[in-house]
Design a protein around this motif. Structure first.
Motif, mmCIF file in Angstrom:
data_model
loop_
_atom_site.group_PDB
_atom_site.id
_atom_site.type_symbol
_atom_site.label_atom_id
_atom_site.label_comp_id
_atom_site.label_asym_id
_atom_site.label_seq_id
_atom_site.Cartn_x
_atom_site.Cartn_y
_atom_site.Cartn_z
ATOM 1 N N GLU A 129 -9.602 -6.091 -9.475
ATOM 2 C CA GLU A 129 -10.671 -5.285 -8.892
ATOM 3 C C GLU A 129 -11.936 -5.547 -9.690
ATOM 4 O O GLU A 129 -11.889 -5.756 -10.906
ATOM 5 N N ASN A 180 0.800 -1.226 0.000
ATOM 6 C CA ASN A 180 0.000 0.000 0.000
ATOM 7 C C ASN A 180 0.830 1.272 0.000
ATOM 8 O O ASN A 180 0.291 2.370 0.105
ATOM 9 N N GLU A 204 -10.851 -6.149 -3.418
ATOM 10 C CA GLU A 204 -9.818 -6.707 -4.275
ATOM 11 C C GLU A 204 -9.902 -8.230 -4.201
ATOM 12 O O GLU A 204 -10.085 -8.794 -3.116
ATOM 13 N N ASP A 246 -5.820 -3.743 4.474
ATOM 14 C CA ASP A 246 -6.590 -4.508 3.484
ATOM 15 C C ASP A 246 -6.927 -5.912 3.989
ATOM 16 O O ASP A 246 -6.532 -6.928 3.400
ATOM 17 N N THR A 288 -10.217 -9.267 -0.306
ATOM 18 C CA THR A 288 -9.812 -8.325 0.742
ATOM 19 C C THR A 288 -10.540 -7.008 0.543
ATOM 20 O O THR A 288 -11.029 -6.703 -0.542
ATOM 21 N N THR A 289 -10.589 -6.239 1.600
ATOM 22 C CA THR A 289 -11.137 -4.890 1.489
ATOM 23 C C THR A 289 -10.077 -3.967 0.884
ATOM 24 O O THR A 289 -8.915 -4.336 0.765
ATOM 25 N N LYS A 290 -10.511 -2.773 0.500
ATOM 26 C CA LYS A 290 -9.571 -1.749 0.057
ATOM 27 C C LYS A 290 -9.496 -0.688 1.157
ATOM 28 O O LYS A 290 -10.008 0.407 1.032
ATOM 29 N N HIS A 291 -8.885 -1.073 2.272
ATOM 30 C CA HIS A 291 -8.790 -0.187 3.423
ATOM 31 C C HIS A 291 -7.340 -0.185 3.876
ATOM 32 O O HIS A 291 -6.914 -1.007 4.690
ATOM 33 N N ASP A 292 -6.565 0.764 3.335
ATOM 34 C CA ASP A 292 -5.124 0.798 3.587
ATOM 35 C C ASP A 292 -4.784 0.851 5.067
ATOM 36 O O ASP A 292 -3.879 0.152 5.538
#
Length: 247
Positions: free
Chosen positions: A205, A56, A112, A152, A144-148
């Protein structure tokens, strides 16, 4: 097609690409020369920079890699569509390093999807008691999430389809997503294998258009880990390979 950014509204700034509104049904993705990875502090005080497509943090730039990523995206999106896979691809402007994509709805808060053929990277840190580095994996798919800020984290089908948390998608949409990503990854793996290259893992994505799951974003060296003869290709080496292959 000419896709200049003049007078287009920038609606998203990312690590390796920016997104611009084009019209009601499409967007322009502008690929930058950034590469991602992380920095390791050594005992002697020096810092080692590790390139990793799944990281990230932007660790620097490689001149020209943005254009190379657009070239590989066009190459593989066309290959996917020839195989009947649903994608967001519409057109591209290589001169401007831009690609025109269908405007897709976000799934959940952004997801993702990772397909792994061998165990490497974050899966080793997450499941150290269950997998070994380089272990062969069969159709291994995870989301996975897209939450840096949260790193993630992985998110399960049970969570994504649970009414208590949205749901982000239906069970059928999850199954369609898995099938789509496995097919796309298989196409790339087989294509690379023709050149004695080994696809270790890749992340996609996804979005939705008319309630259909499609592949969005870009298909570039920055989303996959590739080896040859036991040695990992750098992002620049892989991007150069894709350009040569597409010539």
């Amino acid at each position: 097609m000419s896709l200049k950014l003049d007078n287009l509204e920038r609606i998203y700034v990312g690590k390796t690409k920016d997104v611009y509104a084009y019209d009601e049904k499409s967007i322009v993705l502008h690929s930058k020369d950034s590469v991602t990875g992380w920095k390791v502090q050594n005992p002697d005080g020096t810092v080692t920079v590790v390139e990793d497509p799944g990281a990230n943090e932007v660790i620097g730039e490689v001149a020209g890699i943005g254009l190379k990523n657009i070239i590989s995206s066009v190459h593989y999106f066309k290959m996917f569509e020839a195989a009947g896979l649903s994608t967001a691809f519409l057109d591209a402007d290589l001169t401007e390093k831009n690609i025109l994509l269908k405007k897709a709805e976000k799934v959940g808060h952004g997801l993702e999807c990772i397909v792994r053929f061998k165990a490497m990277g974050s899966i080793l840190r997450t499941y150290p008691d269950y997998v070994k580095e380089g272990q062969e994996l069969t159709d291994f798919f995870e989301v996975t999430t897209k939450h840096d800020a949260a790193g993630d984290p992985r998110i399960s089908k049970e969570f994504l389809t649970n009414p208590d948390f949205g749901p982000a998608m239906t069970s059928n949409q999850y199954d369609d997503t898995k099938a789509l990503c496995l097919k796309a990854a298989g196409i790339i793996k087989d294509d690379l294998a023709k050149h004695d290259l080994d696809l270790i893992d890749i992340k996609f994505e996804i979005g939705m258009v008319d309630d259909q799951i499609i592949l969005i974003d870009e298909i570039s060296a920055g989303i996959m880990r590739v080896f040859k003869n036991g040695k990992q290709f750098s992002e620049e080496e892989l991007a150069d390979f894709f350009v040569a292959q597409s010539a």
